[in-house]
Design a protein around this motif. Structure first.
Motif, PDB file in Angstrom:
ATOM      1  N   ARG A   1       9.673   2.035   0.618  1.00  0.00           N
ATOM      2  CA  ARG A   1       9.824   3.489   0.701  1.00  0.00           C
ATOM      3  C   ARG A   1       9.429   4.149  -0.620  1.00  0.00           C
ATOM      4  O   ARG A   1       8.716   5.164  -0.638  1.00  0.00           O
ATOM      5  CB  ARG A   1      11.267   3.851   1.069  1.00  0.00           C
ATOM      6  CG  ARG A   1      11.509   5.366   1.120  1.00  0.00           C
ATOM      7  CD  ARG A   1      12.929   5.713   1.429  1.00  0.00           C
ATOM      8  NE  ARG A   1      13.258   5.462   2.837  1.00  0.00           N
ATOM      9  CZ  ARG A   1      13.971   4.445   3.285  1.00  0.00           C
ATOM     10  NH1 ARG A   1      14.476   3.562   2.401  1.00  0.00           N
ATOM     11  NH2 ARG A   1      14.214   4.275   4.563  1.00  0.00           N
ATOM     12  N   LYS A   2       9.875   3.575  -1.733  1.00  0.00           N
ATOM     13  CA  LYS A   2       9.519   4.123  -3.032  1.00  0.00           C
ATOM     14  C   LYS A   2       8.014   4.060  -3.260  1.00  0.00           C
ATOM     15  O   LYS A   2       7.425   4.988  -3.841  1.00  0.00           O
ATOM     16  CB  LYS A   2      10.260   3.373  -4.142  1.00  0.00           C
ATOM     17  CG  LYS A   2      11.755   3.657  -4.189  1.00  0.00           C
ATOM     18  CD  LYS A   2      12.418   2.894  -5.330  1.00  0.00           C
ATOM     19  CE  LYS A   2      13.911   3.208  -5.397  1.00  0.00           C
ATOM     20  NZ  LYS A   2      14.570   2.460  -6.496  1.00  0.00           N
TER      21      LYS A   2
ATOM     22  N   PHE B   1      -2.881   7.357   5.553  1.00  0.00           N
ATOM     23  CA  PHE B   1      -1.739   7.248   6.463  1.00  0.00           C
ATOM     24  C   PHE B   1      -2.054   6.275   7.599  1.00  0.00           C
ATOM     25  O   PHE B   1      -3.224   6.028   7.925  1.00  0.00           O
ATOM     26  CB  PHE B   1      -1.396   8.623   7.066  1.00  0.00           C
ATOM     27  CG  PHE B   1      -0.864   9.613   6.067  1.00  0.00           C
ATOM     28  CD1 PHE B   1       0.482   9.617   5.723  1.00  0.00           C
ATOM     29  CD2 PHE B   1      -1.709  10.542   5.468  1.00  0.00           C
ATOM     30  CE1 PHE B   1       0.967  10.532   4.808  1.00  0.00           C
ATOM     31  CE2 PHE B   1      -1.232  11.454   4.552  1.00  0.00           C
ATOM     32  CZ  PHE B   1       0.111  11.454   4.222  1.00  0.00           C
ATOM     33  N   VAL B   2      -0.997   5.735   8.202  1.00  0.00           N
ATOM     34  CA  VAL B   2      -1.107   4.910   9.397  1.00  0.00           C
ATOM     35  C   VAL B   2      -0.094   5.428  10.421  1.00  0.00           C
ATOM     36  O   VAL B   2       1.068   5.695  10.084  1.00  0.00           O
ATOM     37  CB  VAL B   2      -0.853   3.419   9.079  1.00  0.00           C
ATOM     38  CG1 VAL B   2       0.517   3.201   8.444  1.00  0.00           C
ATOM     39  CG2 VAL B   2      -0.980   2.568  10.333  1.00  0.00           C
ATOM     40  N   VAL B   3      -0.546   5.602  11.652  1.00  0.00           N
ATOM     41  CA  VAL B   3       0.320   6.079  12.732  1.00  0.00           C
ATOM     42  C   VAL B   3       0.783   4.858  13.523  1.00  0.00           C
ATOM     43  O   VAL B   3      -0.030   4.165  14.141  1.00  0.00           O
ATOM     44  CB  VAL B   3      -0.430   7.065  13.644  1.00  0.00           C
ATOM     45  CG1 VAL B   3       0.489   7.533  14.761  1.00  0.00           C
ATOM     46  CG2 VAL B   3      -0.937   8.256  12.829  1.00  0.00           C
TER      47      VAL B   3
ATOM     48  N   THR C   1       8.533   3.634  16.157  1.00  0.00           N
ATOM     49  CA  THR C   1       9.173   4.297  15.022  1.00  0.00           C
ATOM     50  C   THR C   1      10.685   4.080  15.117  1.00  0.00           C
ATOM     51  O   THR C   1      11.198   3.783  16.199  1.00  0.00           O
ATOM     52  CB  THR C   1       8.868   5.816  15.030  1.00  0.00           C
ATOM     53  OG1 THR C   1       9.273   6.365  16.283  1.00  0.00           O
ATOM     54  CG2 THR C   1       7.384   6.073  14.798  1.00  0.00           C
ATOM     55  N   PRO C   2      11.451   4.220  14.058  1.00  0.00           N
ATOM     56  CA  PRO C   2      10.977   4.518  12.701  1.00  0.00           C
ATOM     57  C   PRO C   2      10.300   3.318  12.052  1.00  0.00           C
ATOM     58  O   PRO C   2      10.479   2.182  12.489  1.00  0.00           O
ATOM     59  CB  PRO C   2      12.268   4.889  11.967  1.00  0.00           C
ATOM     60  CG  PRO C   2      13.330   4.101  12.666  1.00  0.00           C
ATOM     61  CD  PRO C   2      12.934   4.083  14.115  1.00  0.00           C
ATOM     62  N   TRP C   3       9.548   3.576  11.010  1.00  0.00           N
ATOM     63  CA  TRP C   3       8.738   2.526  10.400  1.00  0.00           C
ATOM     64  C   TRP C   3       9.577   1.397   9.819  1.00  0.00           C
ATOM     65  O   TRP C   3       9.153   0.234   9.829  1.00  0.00           O
ATOM     66  CB  TRP C   3       7.874   3.137   9.289  1.00  0.00           C
ATOM     67  CG  TRP C   3       8.691   3.632   8.112  1.00  0.00           C
ATOM     68  CD1 TRP C   3       9.279   4.832   7.963  1.00  0.00           C
ATOM     69  CD2 TRP C   3       9.028   2.882   6.928  1.00  0.00           C
ATOM     70  NE1 TRP C   3       9.956   4.919   6.769  1.00  0.00           N
ATOM     71  CE2 TRP C   3       9.812   3.734   6.108  1.00  0.00           C
ATOM     72  CE3 TRP C   3       8.744   1.609   6.483  1.00  0.00           C
ATOM     73  CZ2 TRP C   3      10.306   3.336   4.881  1.00  0.00           C
ATOM     74  CZ3 TRP C   3       9.238   1.196   5.249  1.00  0.00           C
ATOM     75  CH2 TRP C   3      10.012   2.056   4.467  1.00  0.00           C
TER      76      TRP C   3
ATOM     77  N   PRO D   1       3.273   5.138   6.362  1.00  0.00           N
ATOM     78  CA  PRO D   1       3.585   5.419   7.777  1.00  0.00           C
ATOM     79  C   PRO D   1       3.771   6.925   7.966  1.00  0.00           C
ATOM     80  O   PRO D   1       4.532   7.562   7.221  1.00  0.00           O
ATOM     81  CB  PRO D   1       4.895   4.649   8.007  1.00  0.00           C
ATOM     82  CG  PRO D   1       4.954   3.640   6.912  1.00  0.00           C
ATOM     83  CD  PRO D   1       4.257   4.232   5.745  1.00  0.00           C
ATOM     84  N   PHE D   2       3.075   7.471   8.956  1.00  0.00           N
ATOM     85  CA  PHE D   2       3.068   8.928   9.089  1.00  0.00           C
ATOM     86  C   PHE D   2       4.438   9.471   9.471  1.00  0.00           C
ATOM     87  O   PHE D   2       4.754  10.629   9.170  1.00  0.00           O
ATOM     88  CB  PHE D   2       2.025   9.355  10.126  1.00  0.00           C
ATOM     89  CG  PHE D   2       1.699  10.816  10.064  1.00  0.00           C
ATOM     90  CD1 PHE D   2       1.238  11.393   8.898  1.00  0.00           C
ATOM     91  CD2 PHE D   2       1.876  11.633  11.174  1.00  0.00           C
ATOM     92  CE1 PHE D   2       0.948  12.745   8.829  1.00  0.00           C
ATOM     93  CE2 PHE D   2       1.590  12.984  11.122  1.00  0.00           C
ATOM     94  CZ  PHE D   2       1.117  13.546   9.941  1.00  0.00           C
ATOM     95  N   ASP D   3       5.281   8.666  10.137  1.00  0.00           N
ATOM     96  CA  ASP D   3       6.608   9.174  10.493  1.00  0.00           C
ATOM     97  C   ASP D   3       7.499   9.337   9.269  1.00  0.00           C
ATOM     98  O   ASP D   3       8.553   9.964   9.337  1.00  0.00           O
ATOM     99  CB  ASP D   3       7.279   8.252  11.523  1.00  0.00           C
ATOM    100  CG  ASP D   3       7.474   6.842  10.982  1.00  0.00           C
ATOM    101  OD1 ASP D   3       6.466   6.150  10.741  1.00  0.00           O
ATOM    102  OD2 ASP D   3       8.631   6.438  10.810  1.00  0.00           O
TER     103      ASP D   3
END
Length: 700
Positions: A217-218, A260-262, A266-268, A283-285
């Motif tokens: 995430r960071k 980005f990657v869709v 989800t969630p990623w 991840p776009f979400d």
């Protein structure tokens, strides 16, 4: 003899882990007939049970004891469920045991596994008197010891798990097999059981996974500002949009999939994408989270601030250009109060304004200097009566300043008086020595530009070298005159010979050259001290001095040599390359005398139009401090000059000039808008043009 009791068709089970799971363990039916027993554990439940009276239980236990006492076998009273025990019940149980021939009492808790082993070991000691007497520990003290033991075992087990398990994808079956032989694992399982060991393992794996997700995430959040910079750098495009519309705008960008990657799911952080280490796209979400939205707001604010700062820089620059208080050379401290306001300080630091002010000052100073140079050219009659190469006296400088003082172009440099005086001196130097080097427009001098045009159009290195090699059969030989007084010439000649090979060869850029030295220390008008002899044609001259007297000798010798060759058909001395070298006296490290000698040498070098080298600027020291690299550079320069002289002498003649088809005569002022390119390029770029016999001429 052992007492035999009948207990036919009773079930017994063996449980080493936890009570209440009898069906999970091996079951055996007790044999028919009598059992041989050596002692009894008389259990008393001291917890507060539902619909149960403790006094009645104690009465039942008392009757049971009376029956067991008849067997004459050892009896130990075991208080069970002490982890939920009632203090009165425990006290009454102890009183009961004390009243029955001082029976041994062991306080236990099967659920907490406290003193369970102690109950059996106490009974064994009573059965076998040869064994040591077991120490009976109260429940709470035993619980404390066991808690400490379990805590220590837990720490060791957790250390073992953290050492073995580094990946959140590890399974219990695989890891438990690896830990099977470890004492840390065995001790903890013995104390707490396998389920708790597995639970700790799962907690560790979950922690690893959360740490991994947080690192990802960071990383994604660190990439987001770069993605915003690349995809939406224009403030006008996004300033009026909501965050939801910005997300849709991002998807329309051509480079969207680069950043980005869709994901289908989800969630990623609940998908396998967290383990796809090769894919660093965001991840776009993740854009739906608050940190991502905060980063977008920061990007938007950054664009707004940058625009505002740019507006402040433009406004500040306009203030500088329009303010009548900003003149060339005015310090920032004096100008600040006239051009700064509170709004400027809100958006930019003072260092930024100082930088802009410094660049603006450079522009107006350069422009003022150019205009002042034009002023000097307009008043050229002021400089006609100066002595050659002499610094104008204070009186003469006063006259010049009085004449020019009323001119605005003179006043513009009022705060730069030292530079203004330097421009006057430089102009005087140019008036008496108008060369490319002293030209005020250098390096934009017209002469330099014409040389560049002709060189780039016609000179080809291969042809140039081939032509030189054909026209100069002695290209591998350098004849060098060393001119100096009081032994300077001979001493330097000896130093140079010491750097040569045994056959007087000198290596320059990997090539061997024959070096012939002619040191001269006397009257050059005498044949024995002549620069040129029937067998010695000089290619250059090194002029040495270390005092005013030796410098005067050098100047007089050069002038005499040139005078003696005037009118000759081959006038080599006029074009002979000269290098003037200041030689340090032994033990003289500097001072006013050295500085005076340097200044005089520079003036003479300017007059003679030759190269000047001093120990401070060129790094050449004499005697012990001689620098072979610098001597090589001097000789290489003479070698290049020799080639050029050979080329000119072999191509330039009146006859050649008479054979050319086109002569071009130009009169251009250095620094004027018109330049030589406009006149020469149409001719030089013609495919039918080629270099003529005169070197600088063009044949059509």
């Amino acid at each position: 003899a052992a007492t035999k009791l009948a207990s036919a068709e009773k079930l017994m089970y063996f449980c080493t882990d936890q009570l209440g799971l009898e069906q999970d363990f091996e079951q055996k039916q007790m044999p028919e007939g009598k059992l041989l027993l050596d002692g009894f554990l008389l259990c008393v439940d001291v917890s507060r049970g539902m619909n149960r009276n403790f006094d009645e239980q104690l009465k039942f236990v008392s009757n049971l004891y009376n029956q067991l006492a008849k067997t004459k076998k050892p009896i130990v009273v075991v208080l069970t469920k002490c982890d939920e025990g009632v203090e009165r019940y425990i006290r009454d149980a102890h009183a009961f045991a004390l009243s029955k021939k001082n029976l041994q009492v062991v306080e236990t808790s099967a659920r907490s596994n406290v003193n369970v082993d102690l109950a059996f070991s106490t009974l064994v000691q009573l059965v076998d008197k040869s064994r040591g007497k077991a120490k009976i520990i109260p429940y709470f003290e035993a619980l404390k010891q066991q808690s400490q033991q379990i805590a220590a075992a837990k720490d060791k087990y957790e250390w073992l798990v953290s050492r073995i398990v580094k990946n959140h994808n590890e399974t219990w079956a695989n890891v438990s097999r690896k830990m099977q032989a470890s004492p840390e694992y065995q001790e903890y399982v013995y104390l707490e059981g396998t389920p708790k060991a597995k639970k700790l393992f799962l907690q560790h794996v979950h922690r690893l996974k959360q740490e991994h997700i947080e690192r990802r995430r960071k990383m994604y959040l660190a990439v987001l500002p770069q993605a915003f910079e690349a995809l939406i750098p224009d403030l006008d495009e996004i300033d009026h949009l909501s965050y939801v519309k910005v997300e849709k705008l991002l998807e329309t960008k051509p480079d969207f999939l680069k950043w980005f990657v869709v994901l289908e799911e989800t969630p990623w952080d609940a998908t396998s994408h967290i383990d796809n280490m090769e894919n660093e796209r965001v991840p776009f979400d993740l854009m739906e989270t608050q940190p991502a939205e905060q980063l977008y707001e920061a990007h938007l604010e950054k664009l707004r601030n940058e625009r505002k700062r740019a507006e402040m820089r433009r406004a500040f620059k306009e203030n500088l250009e329009t303010s009548p208080f900003i003149t060339p050379g005015k310090p920032w401290e004096e100008a600040r109060s006239f051009i700064m306001n509170e709004e400027f300080y809100l958006w930019l630091e003072e260092s930024v304004y100082m930088d802009i002010y410094g660049r603006h000052q450079k522009q107006i100073i350069d422009r003022a200097k150019e205009e002042f140079q034009e002023l000097l050219l307009e008043y050229s009659e002021l400089f006609y009566e100066l002595e050659l190469d002499a610094k104008p006296s204070k009186e003469k400088m006063g006259v010049i300043q009085d004449v020019l003082g009323e001119e605005q172009r003179f006043k513009a440099l009022q705060k730069l008086q030292a530079e203004r005086d330097a421009l006057i001196l430089k102009h005087i130097h140019f008036v008496y020595h108008p060369t490319k080097e002293t030209c005020p427009s250098c390096p934009g001098c017209v002469d330099s530009r014409i040389e560049q045009l002709l060189g780039s159009r016609f000179i080809r290195p291969s042809e140039h070298n081939q032509k030189n090699s054909l026209s100069d059969p002695n290209i591998d030989r350098i004849n060098l005159v060393i001119l100096g007084k009081d032994g300077l010439a001979r001493e330097l000649a000896n130093e140079i010979r010491a750097l040569c090979t045994n056959d007087d060869k000198y290596v320059i850029e990997g090539k061997m050259y024959e070096l012939s030295l002619r040191p001269i220390e006397g009257n050059v008008r005498l044949p024995v001290n002549s620069f040129q002899t029937p067998t010695f044609q000089p290619h250059g001259c090194l002029c040495l001095y270390n005092s005013k007297e030796s410098l005067s000798y050098v100047v007089e010798s050069i002038e005499k040599s040139r005078e003696s060759t005037i009118g000759r058909r081959e006038n080599h001395s006029v074009h002979l390359p000269l290098t003037l070298i200041l030689v340090n006296k032994r033990g003289d490290a500097g001072g006013e005398t050295l500085q005076s000698l340097i200044q005089q040498g520079q003036q003479i070098a300017s007059k003679l139009q030759c190269v000047f080298l001093d120990p401070a600027s060129a790094g050449i020291g004499y005697g012990r401090n001689i620098n072979e690299k610098q001597i090589s550079q001097v000789l290489k320069g003479l070698l290049d000059s020799k080639r050029n002289l050979n080329l000119v002498s072999s191509t330039s003649s009146l006859k050649d000039l008479a054979d050319v088809d086109l002569r071009v005569v130009m009169c251009l002022m250095c620094g004027d808008p018109s330049n030589a390119d406009d006149v020469l390029l149409p001719i030089l770029q013609s495919p039918t043009s080629r270099p003529g016999g005169g070197g600088g001429s063009v044949l059509l």
